[in-house]
Write a protein that holds these residues in place. Structure first.
Motif, PDB file in Angstrom:
ATOM      1  N   GLY A   1      -4.966   9.434  -4.179  1.00 43.30           N
ATOM      2  CA  GLY A   1      -4.690   8.457  -5.227  1.00 43.30           C
ATOM      3  C   GLY A   1      -5.938   7.667  -5.575  1.00 43.30           C
ATOM      4  N   ALA A   2      -5.840   6.906  -6.644  1.00 43.60           N
ATOM      5  CA  ALA A   2      -6.979   6.099  -7.089  1.00 43.60           C
ATOM      6  C   ALA A   2      -7.146   4.846  -6.234  1.00 43.60           C
ATOM      7  CB  ALA A   2      -6.799   5.712  -8.549  1.00 43.60           C
ATOM      8  N   LEU A   3      -6.054   4.288  -5.753  1.00 47.56           N
ATOM      9  CA  LEU A   3      -6.128   3.048  -4.966  1.00 47.56           C
ATOM     10  C   LEU A   3      -6.887   3.230  -3.651  1.00 47.56           C
ATOM     11  CD1 LEU A   3      -5.390   0.084  -4.739  1.00 47.56           C
ATOM     12  CD2 LEU A   3      -3.240   0.776  -3.699  1.00 47.56           C
ATOM     13  N   PRO A   4      -6.608   4.287  -2.869  1.00 47.82           N
ATOM     14  CA  PRO A   4      -7.402   4.445  -1.638  1.00 47.82           C
ATOM     15  C   PRO A   4      -8.888   4.653  -1.922  1.00 47.82           C
ATOM     16  CG  PRO A   4      -5.464   5.854  -1.561  1.00 47.82           C
ATOM     17  CD  PRO A   4      -5.522   5.262  -2.929  1.00 47.82           C
ATOM     18  N   LEU A   5      -9.182   5.405  -2.961  1.00 50.00           N
ATOM     19  CA  LEU A   5     -10.588   5.619  -3.321  1.00 50.00           C
ATOM     20  C   LEU A   5     -11.247   4.311  -3.727  1.00 50.00           C
ATOM     21  CD1 LEU A   5     -12.847   7.656  -3.686  1.00 50.00           C
ATOM     22  CD2 LEU A   5     -12.032   8.039  -6.008  1.00 50.00           C
ATOM     23  N   LEU A   6     -10.527   3.498  -4.479  1.00 52.67           N
ATOM     24  CA  LEU A   6     -11.048   2.190  -4.883  1.00 52.67           C
ATOM     25  C   LEU A   6     -11.267   1.289  -3.672  1.00 52.67           C
ATOM     26  CD1 LEU A   6     -11.770   0.312  -7.257  1.00 52.67           C
ATOM     27  CD2 LEU A   6      -9.386  -0.419  -7.245  1.00 52.67           C
ATOM     28  N   MET A   7     -10.353   1.341  -2.704  1.00 53.00           N
ATOM     29  CA  MET A   7     -10.499   0.537  -1.484  1.00 53.00           C
ATOM     30  C   MET A   7     -11.723   0.976  -0.680  1.00 53.00           C
ATOM     31  SD  MET A   7      -6.594   0.094  -0.159  1.00 53.00           S
ATOM     32  CE  MET A   7      -7.051  -0.909   1.245  1.00 53.00           C
ATOM     33  N   ILE A   8     -11.948   2.280  -0.586  1.00 48.33           N
ATOM     34  CA  ILE A   8     -13.098   2.796   0.160  1.00 48.33           C
ATOM     35  C   ILE A   8     -14.399   2.368  -0.508  1.00 48.33           C
ATOM     36  CG2 ILE A   8     -14.310   4.901   0.840  1.00 48.33           C
ATOM     37  CD1 ILE A   8     -11.476   6.183   1.134  1.00 48.33           C
ATOM     38  N   ILE A   9     -14.474   2.530  -1.810  1.00 46.24           N
ATOM     39  CA  ILE A   9     -15.695   2.163  -2.543  1.00 46.24           C
ATOM     40  C   ILE A   9     -15.932   0.656  -2.480  1.00 46.24           C
ATOM     41  CG2 ILE A   9     -16.738   2.065  -4.838  1.00 46.24           C
ATOM     42  CD1 ILE A   9     -15.376   4.790  -5.373  1.00 46.24           C
ATOM     43  N   THR A  10     -14.878  -0.124  -2.693  1.00 40.80           N
ATOM     44  CA  THR A  10     -15.007  -1.585  -2.651  1.00 40.80           C
ATOM     45  C   THR A  10     -15.453  -2.060  -1.270  1.00 40.80           C
ATOM     46  OG1 THR A  10     -13.287  -1.815  -4.327  1.00 40.80           O
ATOM     47  CG2 THR A  10     -13.790  -3.760  -3.010  1.00 40.80           C
ATOM     48  N   GLY A  11     -14.838  -1.517  -0.227  1.00 37.70           N
ATOM     49  CA  GLY A  11     -15.215  -1.906   1.132  1.00 37.70           C
ATOM     50  C   GLY A  11     -16.650  -1.531   1.475  1.00 37.70           C
ATOM     51  N   ALA A  12     -17.077  -0.351   1.026  1.00 38.01           N
ATOM     52  CA  ALA A  12     -18.452   0.083   1.302  1.00 38.01           C
ATOM     53  C   ALA A  12     -19.465  -0.802   0.582  1.00 38.01           C
ATOM     54  CB  ALA A  12     -18.629   1.538   0.896  1.00 38.01           C
ATOM     55  N   VAL A  13     -19.205  -1.099  -0.677  1.00 38.52           N
ATOM     56  CA  VAL A  13     -20.114  -1.968  -1.439  1.00 38.52           C
ATOM     57  C   VAL A  13     -20.135  -3.362  -0.831  1.00 38.52           C
ATOM     58  CG1 VAL A  13     -20.442  -3.096  -3.673  1.00 38.52           C
ATOM     59  CG2 VAL A  13     -19.938  -0.658  -3.574  1.00 38.52           C
ATOM     60  N   TRP A  14     -18.973  -3.868  -0.457  1.00 36.09           N
ATOM     61  CA  TRP A  14     -18.858  -5.186   0.163  1.00 36.09           C
ATOM     62  C   TRP A  14     -19.634  -5.235   1.473  1.00 36.09           C
ATOM     63  CZ3 TRP A  14     -13.441  -7.418   1.848  1.00 36.09           C
ATOM     64  CH2 TRP A  14     -13.588  -8.745   2.230  1.00 36.09           C
ATOM     65  N   TYR A  15     -19.521  -4.169   2.280  1.00 39.94           N
ATOM     66  CA  TYR A  15     -20.228  -4.111   3.560  1.00 39.94           C
ATOM     67  C   TYR A  15     -21.741  -4.159   3.347  1.00 39.94           C
ATOM     68  CZ  TYR A  15     -22.094  -2.367   7.944  1.00 39.94           C
ATOM     69  OH  TYR A  15     -22.829  -2.228   9.093  1.00 39.94           O
TER      70      TYR A  15
ATOM     71  N   PHE B   1      -9.255   4.750   4.037  1.00 38.96           N
ATOM     72  CA  PHE B   1      -9.261   6.111   4.591  1.00 38.96           C
ATOM     73  C   PHE B   1      -7.881   6.511   5.106  1.00 38.96           C
ATOM     74  CE2 PHE B   1     -13.999   6.078   5.093  1.00 38.96           C
ATOM     75  CZ  PHE B   1     -14.220   7.247   4.364  1.00 38.96           C
ATOM     76  N   ALA B   2      -7.214   5.589   5.797  1.00 38.80           N
ATOM     77  CA  ALA B   2      -5.875   5.899   6.317  1.00 38.80           C
ATOM     78  C   ALA B   2      -4.898   6.167   5.175  1.00 38.80           C
ATOM     79  CB  ALA B   2      -5.379   4.747   7.180  1.00 38.80           C
ATOM     80  N   LEU B   3      -4.972   5.359   4.136  1.00 36.20           N
ATOM     81  CA  LEU B   3      -4.107   5.562   2.983  1.00 36.20           C
ATOM     82  C   LEU B   3      -4.441   6.862   2.256  1.00 36.20           C
ATOM     83  CD1 LEU B   3      -1.792   4.288   1.409  1.00 36.20           C
ATOM     84  CD2 LEU B   3      -3.469   3.001   0.093  1.00 36.20           C
ATOM     85  N   MET B   4      -5.722   7.192   2.194  1.00 40.24           N
ATOM     86  CA  MET B   4      -6.141   8.448   1.557  1.00 40.24           C
ATOM     87  C   MET B   4      -5.574   9.643   2.322  1.00 40.24           C
ATOM     88  SD  MET B   4      -8.074   9.938  -0.826  1.00 40.24           S
ATOM     89  CE  MET B   4      -9.412   8.889  -1.306  1.00 40.24           C
ATOM     90  N   ILE B   5      -5.670   9.622   3.631  1.00 38.13           N
ATOM     91  CA  ILE B   5      -5.139  10.719   4.445  1.00 38.13           C
ATOM     92  C   ILE B   5      -3.629  10.818   4.260  1.00 38.13           C
ATOM     93  CG2 ILE B   5      -4.732  11.456   6.832  1.00 38.13           C
ATOM     94  CD1 ILE B   5      -7.536  10.249   7.467  1.00 38.13           C
ATOM     95  N   TYR B   6      -2.949   9.688   4.268  1.00 38.19           N
ATOM     96  CA  TYR B   6      -1.499   9.672   4.071  1.00 38.19           C
ATOM     97  C   TYR B   6      -1.130  10.259   2.706  1.00 38.19           C
ATOM     98  CZ  TYR B   6       3.187   7.880   3.259  1.00 38.19           C
ATOM     99  OH  TYR B   6       4.522   7.775   2.956  1.00 38.19           O
ATOM    100  N   MET B   7      -1.842   9.843   1.670  1.00 41.94           N
ATOM    101  CA  MET B   7      -1.540  10.330   0.321  1.00 41.94           C
ATOM    102  C   MET B   7      -1.771  11.829   0.212  1.00 41.94           C
ATOM    103  SD  MET B   7      -0.647   7.749  -1.762  1.00 41.94           S
ATOM    104  CE  MET B   7      -1.186   8.124  -3.400  1.00 41.94           C
ATOM    105  N   ILE B   8      -2.813  12.349   0.845  1.00 42.24           N
ATOM    106  CA  ILE B   8      -3.085  13.779   0.792  1.00 42.24           C
ATOM    107  C   ILE B   8      -2.013  14.557   1.537  1.00 42.24           C
ATOM    108  CG2 ILE B   8      -4.675  15.577   1.572  1.00 42.24           C
ATOM    109  CD1 ILE B   8      -6.968  13.633   0.918  1.00 42.24           C
ATOM    110  N   ILE B   9      -1.592  14.054   2.693  1.00 42.25           N
ATOM    111  CA  ILE B   9      -0.570  14.754   3.488  1.00 42.25           C
ATOM    112  C   ILE B   9       0.785  14.724   2.785  1.00 42.25           C
ATOM    113  CG2 ILE B   9       0.767  14.664   5.623  1.00 42.25           C
ATOM    114  CD1 ILE B   9      -1.817  13.772   7.025  1.00 42.25           C
TER     115      ILE B   9
END
Length: 61
Positions: free
Chosen positions: A28-42, A14-22
């Motif tokens: 970017g694809a990497l922050p989205l992948l991190m969010i999805i991966t972390g949610a599935v992992w959780y 999420f922090a990287l996504m906000i940074y990339m948008i600003i």
């Protein structure tokens, strides 16, 4: 412990996504992948812990 790492991954995503948008005005694809991966992992870690609790309750009866 796995739930903590999963939540850290989502938070960094999420922090990287906000940074990339600003900075770049587009996500970017990497922050989205991190969010999805972390949610599935959780949710996987949560389900695994729940199944362990159910199994141990059955053994104790």
């Amino acid at each position: 412990m796995q739930k903590i790492f999963a939540l850290i991954t989502v938070t960094i995503g999420f922090a990287l996504m906000i940074y990339m948008i600003i900075v770049e005005d587009e996500p970017g694809a990497l922050p989205l992948l991190m969010i999805i991966t972390g949610a599935v992992w959780y949710f996987f870690a949560r389900k695994q812990k729940l199944m362990q609790n159910i199994a141990s309750e059955k053994l104790n009866k």
